[in-house]
Write a protein that holds these residues in place. Structure first.
Motif, short mmCIF file in Angstrom:
data_model
loop_
_atom_site.label_atom_id
_atom_site.label_comp_id
_atom_site.label_asym_id
_atom_site.label_seq_id
_atom_site.Cartn_x
_atom_site.Cartn_y
_atom_site.Cartn_z
N LEU A 1 -8.01 -6.94 4.99
CA LEU A 1 -8.70 -6.95 3.62
C LEU A 1 -9.20 -5.42 3.34
N ILE A 2 -9.86 -4.78 4.65
CA ILE A 2 -10.14 -3.46 4.45
C ILE A 2 -9.03 -2.49 4.58
N LYS A 3 -8.15 -2.91 5.03
CA LYS A 3 -6.91 -2.06 5.24
C LYS A 3 -5.87 -1.97 3.67
N ILE A 4 -6.10 -2.96 3.08
CA ILE A 4 -5.40 -2.94 1.70
C ILE A 4 -6.32 -2.78 0.45
N LYS A 5 -7.55 -2.73 0.62
CA LYS A 5 -8.46 -2.66 -0.37
C LYS A 5 -8.20 -1.69 -1.45
N ASP A 6 -7.59 -0.34 -1.16
CA ASP A 6 -7.43 0.78 -2.23
C ASP A 6 -6.05 0.75 -2.27
N ASN A 7 -5.20 -0.16 -1.89
CA ASN A 7 -3.97 -0.05 -2.25
C ASN A 7 -3.43 -1.14 -3.63
N ILE A 8 -3.52 -0.26 -4.86
CA ILE A 8 -3.15 -1.11 -5.96
C ILE A 8 -1.89 -1.91 -6.11
N LYS A 9 -0.86 -1.91 -5.07
CA LYS A 9 0.42 -2.76 -4.89
C LYS A 9 -0.23 -4.00 -4.50
#
Length: 257
Positions: free
Chosen positions: A100-108
């Motif tokens: 979750l930390i890895k993808i939290k800023d990825n709009i995709k």
């Protein structure tokens, strides 16, 4: 490693998280210096004297730093033995949290993030519920004779869930039976406090490290014989620790109930 440490050793080490920040780089430095030290010793002996002293100084610094961290309040916290289900859920939660930390800023991955966030919350709540659920009582008198080598240590649990521990065994070259056997047994049984610690007498193979149990809050009441030798050092040490912790001390004789 926290779930496995809790499962196998009944401890978690909050201080270890901060210790690793500086200890791991120091250990890496020692490993690098040791490798170069042997090379210098074969090729340029004069330089190996310098690397040898550096290895010694960093090792001393590492040891002293770890000793300081281990003496901090709550450096080591004793916990009940978690179930294997909780260990598994703990790792699922940790991996989900990292993802979750890895993808939290990825709009995709916005939708996936929201879904996994709720899944993580559910898993976390499940872990907490399993941890706080009281163990099932079988309404029987349970008596356990603990393997402490020479001497005795007998644990009793009544149908009313009252707990008694009779004696604490002896210390061995491998360590105290209180630390190695009795406390792991209690935490595995999800017992954090003994209602009554009974010390039959103060020979070393019957009361070793009883003060450790008292110091770490495992004892509510201490029962001793009225015929005890009050001048014996072990007696004085245990009674002093019990008084410091505000534990009620009961002295009994043969016909007392």
């Amino acid at each position: 490693s926290i779930p496995l440490t809790a499962y196998y050793f009944n401890t978690i080490t909050p201080a270890g998280i901060f210790t690793n920040l500086w200890a791991i780089p120091l250990v890496s430095g020692i490993v690098f210096l040791v490798l170069t030290h042997f090379s210098f010793y074969l090729l340029i002996p004069s330089i190996s004297n310098i690397t040898g002293k550096l290895i010694y100084m960093i090792s001393i610094l590492l040891k002293k730093g770890i000793n300081i961290m281990s003496d901090l309040p709550a450096a080591e916290v004793m916990v009940f033995t978690p179930s294997l289900v909780n260990v598994f859920l703990g790792y699922v939660f940790l991996f989900l949290l990292a993802y979750l930390i890895k993808i939290k800023d990825n709009i995709k991955f916005r939708k996936r993030f929201q879904l996994l966030k709720y899944v993580s919350i559910i898993i976390f709540i499940t872990i907490i519920i399993i941890l706080i659920l009281p163990p099932k009582s079988n309404n029987l008198l349970n008596i356990y004779c603990l393997d402490v080598g020479q001497g005795d240590s007998i644990f009793v649990k009544t149908p009313e869930n009252k707990t008694l521990l009779i004696d604490t065994g002896k210390a061995t070259p491998e360590g105290s039976q209180v630390k190695n056997t009795i406390i792991p047994f209690l935490l595995n049984q999800r017992i954090r406090t003994i209602d009554y610690l009974i010390i039959s007498h103060f020979d070393g193979d019957h009361c070793s490290k009883a003060d450790y149990l008292i110091k770490h809050g495992f004892v509510k009441n201490l029962i001793l014989s009225k015929n005890l030798d009050s001048e014996y050092k072990k007696t004085q040490k245990i009674i002093k620790k019990a008084k410091e912790k505000g534990i009620r001390i009961l002295t009994v004789r043969e016909k007392d109930l």
